[in-house]
Design a protein around this motif. Structure first.
Motif, PDB file in Angstrom:
ATOM      1  N   GLY A 153       0.789  -1.227   0.000  1.00 56.47           N
ATOM      2  CA  GLY A 153       0.000   0.000   0.000  1.00 56.47           C
ATOM      3  C   GLY A 153       0.816   1.268   0.000  1.00 56.47           C
ATOM      4  O   GLY A 153       0.257   2.342  -0.148  1.00 56.47           O
ATOM      5  N   ASN A 154       2.141   1.209   0.179  1.00 62.27           N
ATOM      6  CA  ASN A 154       2.949   2.417   0.102  1.00 62.27           C
ATOM      7  C   ASN A 154       4.358   2.038  -0.320  1.00 62.27           C
ATOM      8  O   ASN A 154       4.673   0.894  -0.578  1.00 62.27           O
ATOM      9  CB  ASN A 154       2.963   3.165   1.447  1.00 62.27           C
ATOM     10  N   ASN A 155       5.212   3.046  -0.387  1.00 59.04           N
ATOM     11  CA  ASN A 155       6.568   2.822  -0.854  1.00 59.04           C
ATOM     12  C   ASN A 155       7.561   2.599   0.270  1.00 59.04           C
ATOM     13  O   ASN A 155       8.757   2.476   0.032  1.00 59.04           O
ATOM     14  CB  ASN A 155       7.026   4.021  -1.706  1.00 59.04           C
ATOM     15  N   ASN A 156       7.104   2.595   1.517  1.00 62.56           N
ATOM     16  CA  ASN A 156       8.008   2.356   2.633  1.00 62.56           C
ATOM     17  C   ASN A 156       8.438   0.888   2.661  1.00 62.56           C
ATOM     18  O   ASN A 156       7.742   0.017   2.163  1.00 62.56           O
ATOM     19  CB  ASN A 156       7.328   2.706   3.967  1.00 62.56           C
ATOM     20  N   LYS A 157       9.564   0.644   3.284  1.00 62.87           N
ATOM     21  CA  LYS A 157      10.062  -0.725   3.386  1.00 62.87           C
ATOM     22  C   LYS A 157      10.562  -0.991   4.792  1.00 62.87           C
ATOM     23  O   LYS A 157      11.015  -0.110   5.490  1.00 62.87           O
ATOM     24  CB  LYS A 157      11.198  -0.965   2.393  1.00 62.87           C
ATOM     25  N   PHE A 158      10.409  -2.226   5.210  1.00 57.75           N
ATOM     26  CA  PHE A 158      11.100  -2.690   6.400  1.00 57.75           C
ATOM     27  C   PHE A 158      11.751  -4.010   6.035  1.00 57.75           C
ATOM     28  O   PHE A 158      11.512  -4.562   4.978  1.00 57.75           O
ATOM     29  CB  PHE A 158      10.146  -2.828   7.600  1.00 57.75           C
ATOM     30  N   ASN A 159      12.625  -4.510   6.869  1.00 58.71           N
ATOM     31  CA  ASN A 159      13.315  -5.743   6.518  1.00 58.71           C
ATOM     32  C   ASN A 159      13.643  -6.541   7.755  1.00 58.71           C
ATOM     33  O   ASN A 159      13.664  -6.022   8.862  1.00 58.71           O
ATOM     34  CB  ASN A 159      14.594  -5.451   5.717  1.00 58.71           C
ATOM     35  N   TRP A 160      13.863  -7.827   7.535  1.00 53.27           N
ATOM     36  CA  TRP A 160      14.333  -8.691   8.612  1.00 53.27           C
ATOM     37  C   TRP A 160      15.614  -9.352   8.160  1.00 53.27           C
ATOM     38  O   TRP A 160      15.902  -9.440   6.969  1.00 53.27           O
ATOM     39  CB  TRP A 160      13.282  -9.722   8.992  1.00 53.27           C
ATOM     40  N   GLU A 161      16.420  -9.766   9.111  1.00 50.65           N
ATOM     41  CA  GLU A 161      17.688 -10.390   8.794  1.00 50.65           C
ATOM     42  C   GLU A 161      17.994 -11.479   9.812  1.00 50.65           C
ATOM     43  O   GLU A 161      17.611 -11.383  10.973  1.00 50.65           O
ATOM     44  CB  GLU A 161      18.825  -9.362   8.759  1.00 50.65           C
ATOM     45  N   VAL A 162      18.659 -12.519   9.341  1.00 49.34           N
ATOM     46  CA  VAL A 162      19.103 -13.608  10.192  1.00 49.34           C
ATOM     47  C   VAL A 162      20.627 -13.598  10.203  1.00 49.34           C
ATOM     48  O   VAL A 162      21.252 -13.598   9.136  1.00 49.34           O
ATOM     49  CB  VAL A 162      18.584 -14.964   9.678  1.00 49.34           C
ATOM     50  N   LEU A 163      21.223 -13.569  11.379  1.00 50.52           N
ATOM     51  CA  LEU A 163      22.674 -13.491  11.506  1.00 50.52           C
ATOM     52  C   LEU A 163      23.195 -14.703  12.260  1.00 50.52           C
ATOM     53  O   LEU A 163      22.594 -15.130  13.249  1.00 50.52           O
ATOM     54  CB  LEU A 163      23.097 -12.229  12.265  1.00 50.52           C
ATOM     55  N   LEU A 164      24.295 -15.243  11.789  1.00 51.63           N
ATOM     56  CA  LEU A 164      25.037 -16.229  12.555  1.00 51.63           C
ATOM     57  C   LEU A 164      26.038 -15.454  13.393  1.00 51.63           C
ATOM     58  O   LEU A 164      27.035 -14.958  12.898  1.00 51.63           O
ATOM     59  CB  LEU A 164      25.755 -17.217  11.637  1.00 51.63           C
ATOM     60  N   GLY A 165      25.754 -15.307  14.668  1.00 47.90           N
ATOM     61  CA  GLY A 165      26.544 -14.456  15.544  1.00 47.90           C
ATOM     62  C   GLY A 165      25.643 -13.449  16.227  1.00 47.90           C
ATOM     63  O   GLY A 165      24.431 -13.615  16.307  1.00 47.90           O
ATOM     64  N   GLY A 166      26.235 -12.370  16.693  1.00 50.87           N
ATOM     65  CA  GLY A 166      25.477 -11.346  17.395  1.00 50.87           C
ATOM     66  C   GLY A 166      26.322 -10.705  18.469  1.00 50.87           C
ATOM     67  O   GLY A 166      27.553 -10.827  18.474  1.00 50.87           O
ATOM     68  N   PRO A 167      25.695 -10.026  19.423  1.00 51.10           N
ATOM     69  CA  PRO A 167      26.453  -9.341  20.473  1.00 51.10           C
ATOM     70  C   PRO A 167      27.101 -10.314  21.451  1.00 51.10           C
ATOM     71  O   PRO A 167      26.532 -11.344  21.794  1.00 51.10           O
ATOM     72  CB  PRO A 167      25.386  -8.485  21.167  1.00 51.10           C
ATOM     73  N   LEU A 168      28.289  -9.958  21.899  1.00 54.89           N
ATOM     74  CA  LEU A 168      29.048 -10.734  22.879  1.00 54.89           C
ATOM     75  C   LEU A 168      28.944 -10.035  24.231  1.00 54.89           C
ATOM     76  O   LEU A 168      29.132  -8.822  24.315  1.00 54.89           O
ATOM     77  CB  LEU A 168      30.504 -10.833  22.437  1.00 54.89           C
ATOM     78  N   LEU A 169      28.632 -10.797  25.293  1.00 50.13           N
ATOM     79  CA  LEU A 169      28.501 -10.237  26.635  1.00 50.13           C
ATOM     80  C   LEU A 169      29.664 -10.698  27.497  1.00 50.13           C
ATOM     81  O   LEU A 169      29.911 -11.902  27.621  1.00 50.13           O
ATOM     82  CB  LEU A 169      27.185 -10.658  27.299  1.00 50.13           C
ATOM     83  N   ILE A 170      30.372  -9.743  28.078  1.00 50.09           N
ATOM     84  CA  ILE A 170      31.460 -10.033  29.012  1.00 50.09           C
ATOM     85  C   ILE A 170      31.266  -9.148  30.237  1.00 50.09           C
ATOM     86  O   ILE A 170      31.255  -7.915  30.119  1.00 50.09           O
ATOM     87  CB  ILE A 170      32.838  -9.762  28.387  1.00 50.09           C
ATOM     88  N   GLY A 171      31.074  -9.761  31.409  1.00 46.05           N
ATOM     89  CA  GLY A 171      30.810  -8.947  32.578  1.00 46.05           C
ATOM     90  C   GLY A 171      31.021  -9.679  33.885  1.00 46.05           C
ATOM     91  O   GLY A 171      31.717 -10.699  33.951  1.00 46.05           O
ATOM     92  N   PHE A 172      30.405  -9.141  34.933  1.00 51.34           N
ATOM     93  CA  PHE A 172      30.535  -9.665  36.294  1.00 51.34           C
ATOM     94  C   PHE A 172      29.154  -9.973  36.866  1.00 51.34           C
ATOM     95  O   PHE A 172      28.148  -9.420  36.413  1.00 51.34           O
ATOM     96  CB  PHE A 172      31.236  -8.645  37.190  1.00 51.34           C
ATOM     97  N   THR A 173      29.118 -10.857  37.844  1.00 45.28           N
ATOM     98  CA  THR A 173      27.873 -11.159  38.547  1.00 45.28           C
ATOM     99  C   THR A 173      27.927 -10.574  39.958  1.00 45.28           C
ATOM    100  O   THR A 173      28.976 -10.600  40.608  1.00 45.28           O
ATOM    101  CB  THR A 173      27.635 -12.676  38.635  1.00 45.28           C
ATOM    102  N   ALA A 174      26.799 -10.056  40.403  1.00 45.75           N
ATOM    103  CA  ALA A 174      26.680  -9.470  41.739  1.00 45.75           C
ATOM    104  C   ALA A 174      25.358  -9.949  42.340  1.00 45.75           C
ATOM    105  O   ALA A 174      24.353  -9.239  42.290  1.00 45.75           O
ATOM    106  CB  ALA A 174      26.726  -7.943  41.670  1.00 45.75           C
TER     107      ALA A 174
END
Length: 295
Positions: A94-115
């Motif tokens: 119905g319009n000219n706008n676009k959205f998209n989805w993507e599948v990635l092998l990987g992503g954000p890495l979390l490195i931290g501490f527990t409290a």
């Protein structure tokens, strides 16, 4: 020499600021975000970052003189460590706008501490001796605007959390399989006692960027399937070193976290809190809180 290489590069890859591939070798790129031209004595390179409807587009063309001949090399969207495996653009009807989805092998890495919070009496965790490490597996992102500022992201991790105490009490498992606190053997020199939990985790995050690759935030729930947990204790006694390991310590099989991420131009930070006790039974009670870098 530089002029010769530059002319060869222009002939082999005409650079026009508009984005589709024609029937010949001409590459047309609409609305590039960054264009970099690198010139040396025997090399000429053009790098184009971004194009219309694809912020992450990466085009590289290199021409190098070798023994009076030239070698040309072209790379488009070369995989990085995150290994983009699939990207699909969907038009909104119905319009000219676009959205998209993507599948990635990987992503954000979390490195931290527990409290840990709400700990049982006598449990003294050492935050900066306790760590969390989350290795990304698969991420699925659904973007809702052309500039990819707003998205929903499903992220999966292999997650390790370590809860360590360095006081005069250690973790032990009794005959009923419950985790308790107990003193170290007499005349021993304590090193540490820790509980480690391994999880397969999935996070559903709402993500927004105020500026691309700059200020922004993520927030959402995390589900943890806690498949393994153990106790390890180390101490010295009578000149010897001792290690005690206990498995099957009765961790909760499923726990939930609420995670938030803050994006800055310098570092990205995360905070996770679980309202669930890490262990089901026993006198050692605590809830998980962790924080650190979101890479």
């Amino acid at each position: 020499m530089k002029k010769i290489i530059f002319m060869l590069l222009l002939v082999s890859t005409p650079f026009i600021a508009t984005a589709e591939t024609t029937n010949n070798d001409t590459i047309v790129i609409k609305k590039p975000r960054i264009v970099t031209i690198i010139t040396g004595d025997s090399i000429q390179k053009i790098v184009v970052k971004g194009k219309e409807d694809d912020y992450n587009y990466d085009y590289r063309n290199t021409i190098q003189l070798v023994d009076s001949n030239y070698v040309s090399n072209v790379e488009i969207n070369k995989d990085s460590w995150s290994l983009r495996s699939l990207r699909h653009t969907v038009s909104v009807s119905g319009n000219n706008n676009k959205f998209n989805w993507e599948v990635l092998l990987g992503g954000p890495l979390l490195i931290g501490f527990t409290a840990p919070t709400k700990t049982a009496t006598g449990t003294e965790f050492s935050t900066f001796h306790s760590w969390e490490f989350a290795l990304p597996f698969i991420s699925i992102n659904q973007n809702f605007d052309k500039k990819e500022k707003t998205r929903v992201s499903l992220q999966t991790f292999f997650n390790w959390r370590n809860y360590r105490t360095t006081g005069n009490m250690r973790f032990v498992k009794n005959q009923e399989g419950k985790v308790l606190l107990a003193p170290y053997p007499a005349e021993s020199d304590p090193n540490f006692s820790r509980i480690k939990v391994f999880s397969i985790s999935g996070a559903l995050m709402f993500c927004h960027r105020f500026n691309k690759d700059c200020w922004g935030f993520d927030v959402g729930p995390v589900v943890n399937l806690n498949t393994y947990a153990s106790i390890k204790t180390r101490y010295k006694k009578d000149g010897g070193k001792f290690k005690e390991v206990e498995k099957n310590i009765g961790q909760r099989k499923v726990t939930f976290d609420l995670m938030g991420v803050i994006y800055t131009p310098f570092f990205n930070f995360y905070l996770k809190y679980s309202p669930n006790d890490v262990l089901k039974d026993g006198s050692v009670k605590f809830k998980s809180l962790s924080f650190g870098l979101y890479l």
